[in-house]
Design an enzyme around this catalytic site. Sequence first.
Site, PDB file in Angstrom:
ATOM      1  CB  ALA A 175      -6.095 -33.756  -7.575  1.00  0.00           C
TER       2      ALA A 175
ATOM      3  N   GLY B  10      -3.320 -31.483 -11.174  1.00  0.00           N
ATOM      4  CA  GLY B  10      -4.527 -31.778 -11.936  1.00  0.00           C
ATOM      5  C   GLY B  10      -5.056 -30.569 -12.701  1.00  0.00           C
TER       6      GLY B  10
ATOM      7  CD  GLU C 276      -2.263 -34.419 -14.120  1.00  0.00           C
ATOM      8  OE1 GLU C 276      -2.773 -34.134 -13.017  1.00  0.00           O
ATOM      9  OE2 GLU C 276      -1.767 -35.517 -14.366  1.00  0.00           O
TER      10      GLU C 276
ATOM     11  CD  GLU D 222       0.927 -33.730 -10.002  1.00  0.00           C
ATOM     12  OE1 GLU D 222       1.999 -33.206 -10.398  1.00  0.00           O
ATOM     13  OE2 GLU D 222      -0.139 -33.672 -10.651  1.00  0.00           O
TER      14      GLU D 222
HETATM   15  N1  CO8 Z   1      -6.197 -29.157  -2.832  1.00  0.00           N
HETATM   16  C1  CO8 Z   1      -6.939 -28.741  -1.793  1.00  0.00           C
HETATM   17  N2  CO8 Z   1      -6.901 -27.468  -1.332  1.00  0.00           N
HETATM   18  C2  CO8 Z   1      -6.065 -26.605  -1.952  1.00  0.00           C
HETATM   19  C3  CO8 Z   1      -5.261 -26.985  -3.036  1.00  0.00           C
HETATM   20  C4  CO8 Z   1      -5.356 -28.343  -3.493  1.00  0.00           C
HETATM   21  N3  CO8 Z   1      -4.675 -28.798  -4.547  1.00  0.00           N
HETATM   22  N4  CO8 Z   1      -4.532 -25.920  -3.440  1.00  0.00           N
HETATM   23  C5  CO8 Z   1      -4.879 -24.895  -2.613  1.00  0.00           C
HETATM   24  N5  CO8 Z   1      -5.795 -25.300  -1.715  1.00  0.00           N
HETATM   25  C6  CO8 Z   1      -6.426 -24.529  -0.658  1.00  0.00           C
HETATM   26  C7  CO8 Z   1      -5.460 -24.279   0.489  1.00  0.00           C
HETATM   27  O1  CO8 Z   1      -5.405 -25.391   1.351  1.00  0.00           O
HETATM   28  C8  CO8 Z   1      -6.063 -23.049   1.120  1.00  0.00           C
HETATM   29  O2  CO8 Z   1      -7.167 -23.439   1.910  1.00  0.00           O
HETATM   30  P1  CO8 Z   1      -7.285 -22.935   3.460  1.00  0.00           P
HETATM   31  O3  CO8 Z   1      -7.435 -21.442   3.327  1.00  0.00           O
HETATM   32  O4  CO8 Z   1      -8.519 -23.627   3.954  1.00  0.00           O
HETATM   33  O5  CO8 Z   1      -6.034 -23.326   4.116  1.00  0.00           O
HETATM   34  C9  CO8 Z   1      -6.625 -22.264  -0.069  1.00  0.00           C
HETATM   35  O6  CO8 Z   1      -6.747 -23.226  -1.133  1.00  0.00           O
HETATM   36  C10 CO8 Z   1      -5.693 -21.161  -0.525  1.00  0.00           C
HETATM   37  O7  CO8 Z   1      -4.423 -21.731  -0.783  1.00  0.00           O
HETATM   38  P2  CO8 Z   1      -3.055 -21.131  -0.166  1.00  0.00           P
HETATM   39  O8  CO8 Z   1      -3.337 -20.455   1.132  1.00  0.00           O
HETATM   40  O9  CO8 Z   1      -2.040 -22.224  -0.178  1.00  0.00           O
HETATM   41  O10 CO8 Z   1      -2.724 -20.019  -1.269  1.00  0.00           O
HETATM   42  P3  CO8 Z   1      -1.276 -19.440  -1.621  1.00  0.00           P
HETATM   43  O11 CO8 Z   1      -1.514 -18.242  -2.469  1.00  0.00           O
HETATM   44  O12 CO8 Z   1      -0.457 -19.257  -0.385  1.00  0.00           O
HETATM   45  O13 CO8 Z   1      -0.549 -20.592  -2.492  1.00  0.00           O
HETATM   46  C11 CO8 Z   1      -0.438 -22.298  -4.177  1.00  0.00           C
HETATM   47  C12 CO8 Z   1      -1.052 -20.947  -3.752  1.00  0.00           C
HETATM   48  C13 CO8 Z   1       1.050 -22.145  -4.456  1.00  0.00           C
HETATM   49  C14 CO8 Z   1      -1.160 -22.717  -5.475  1.00  0.00           C
HETATM   50  C15 CO8 Z   1      -0.667 -23.359  -3.074  1.00  0.00           C
HETATM   51  O14 CO8 Z   1      -2.029 -23.343  -2.680  1.00  0.00           O
HETATM   52  C16 CO8 Z   1      -0.311 -24.757  -3.452  1.00  0.00           C
HETATM   53  O15 CO8 Z   1       0.855 -25.109  -3.526  1.00  0.00           O
HETATM   54  N6  CO8 Z   1      -1.323 -25.617  -3.722  1.00  0.00           N
HETATM   55  C17 CO8 Z   1      -1.131 -27.014  -3.990  1.00  0.00           C
HETATM   56  C18 CO8 Z   1      -0.590 -27.213  -5.384  1.00  0.00           C
HETATM   57  C19 CO8 Z   1      -0.369 -28.678  -5.641  1.00  0.00           C
HETATM   58  O16 CO8 Z   1       0.422 -29.339  -5.003  1.00  0.00           O
HETATM   59  N7  CO8 Z   1      -1.116 -29.223  -6.616  1.00  0.00           N
HETATM   60  C20 CO8 Z   1      -1.036 -30.611  -6.973  1.00  0.00           C
HETATM   61  C21 CO8 Z   1      -2.061 -31.408  -6.235  1.00  0.00           C
HETATM   62  S1  CO8 Z   1      -1.901 -33.167  -6.499  1.00  0.00           S
HETATM   63  C22 CO8 Z   1      -2.557 -33.423  -8.009  1.00  0.00           C
HETATM   64  O17 CO8 Z   1      -3.057 -32.551  -8.641  1.00  0.00           O
HETATM   65  C23 CO8 Z   1      -2.517 -34.827  -8.527  1.00  0.00           C
HETATM   66  C24 CO8 Z   1      -3.372 -34.966  -9.754  1.00  0.00           C
HETATM   67  C25 CO8 Z   1      -3.610 -36.343 -10.115  1.00  0.00           C
HETATM   68  C26 CO8 Z   1      -4.401 -37.096  -9.130  1.00  0.00           C
HETATM   69  C27 CO8 Z   1      -5.070 -38.209  -9.816  1.00  0.00           C
HETATM   70  C28 CO8 Z   1      -5.143 -39.417  -8.907  1.00  0.00           C
HETATM   71  C29 CO8 Z   1      -5.537 -40.642  -9.665  1.00  0.00           C
END
Ligand code: CO8
Length: 257
Positions: free
Chosen positions: A65, A108, A111, A131
Amino acid sequence: MEYQTILVEQRGRVTLVTLNRPQALNALNGQVLADLNAAMVAFDADPGQGCAVVTGSAKAFAAGADIKEMSAQGFADMYGSNFFAGWEQFARTRKPVIAAVAGYALGGGCELAMMCDFILAADTAKFGQPEIKLGVTPGMGGSQRLTHAVGKAKAMEMCLTGRMMDAEEAERSGLVARVIPADQLLDDALKTAETIASMAPLAVLANKEMVNAAFEMSLGQGVQYERRLFHGLFGTADQKEGMAAFVEKRPGNWTGK
Ligand code: CO8
């Protein structure tokens, strides 16, 4: 129909949906939800379409998400708007949907893949529910669907530690149907979807519906449900055609009736 965050392409009877927010690793925001739901409603309503494939990029199916969209929200915002309840609409798609996953399928993203009917994984795929590292939990069904798919031990470990599962472990654990070399993932998924789309349409719907019933019903109720749907298909022209085609040693010519 114009979509902002996905690409939709019809290839014969197969609808290919590609998540297209590369700058955010296909993070799922409200616009992705709206686009995907609209695409799936159109797919379901189109008698010319028999199966869909949902895919992302080589680096990410979807990295979760959209954290930036969620971060400032309070309880009243989330609860009041029933945030992300709209994903239930995606999961109600009646025709089969295959997730073709390469790279990250996190939070997400994992999911969403699990809301599809089965997952084909590239050997580069990585699945996780991270998460907990953000101080929250899965919110789109991950704690439930992952547990159904891989059992309590692995689901609990993944939710509590946020560790990722690679494609090989995901296949061994029952999360994915098959692992495919990354450069062949899309071709394989499209071919698999074509096979499904070439079957009798009502039998396809019934097979999907009854396998999903296994998650909602007791064994006895599920067997009864299966039998009723099976009986019902004997009221279709395609059952007559399918069995006649077998006897006459020719392919079935389906009408969807
Ligand atoms: N949301 C928003 N932006 C994201 C997300 C995300 N989930 N994942 C990556 N991005 C963005 C980064 O912020 C970055 O943007 P910017 O260049 O502007 O800084 C761009 O994508 C590239 O990402 P990275 O530079 O981090 O790329 P890496 O290769 O270094 O890392 C990873 C890749 C490991 C995938 C890393 O991006 C990461 O850990 N992402 C987050 C993963 C995460 O925590 N996902 C879970 C999110 S919470 C969720 O899904 C809850 C679901 C249920 C919610 C329902 C509510 C009711």
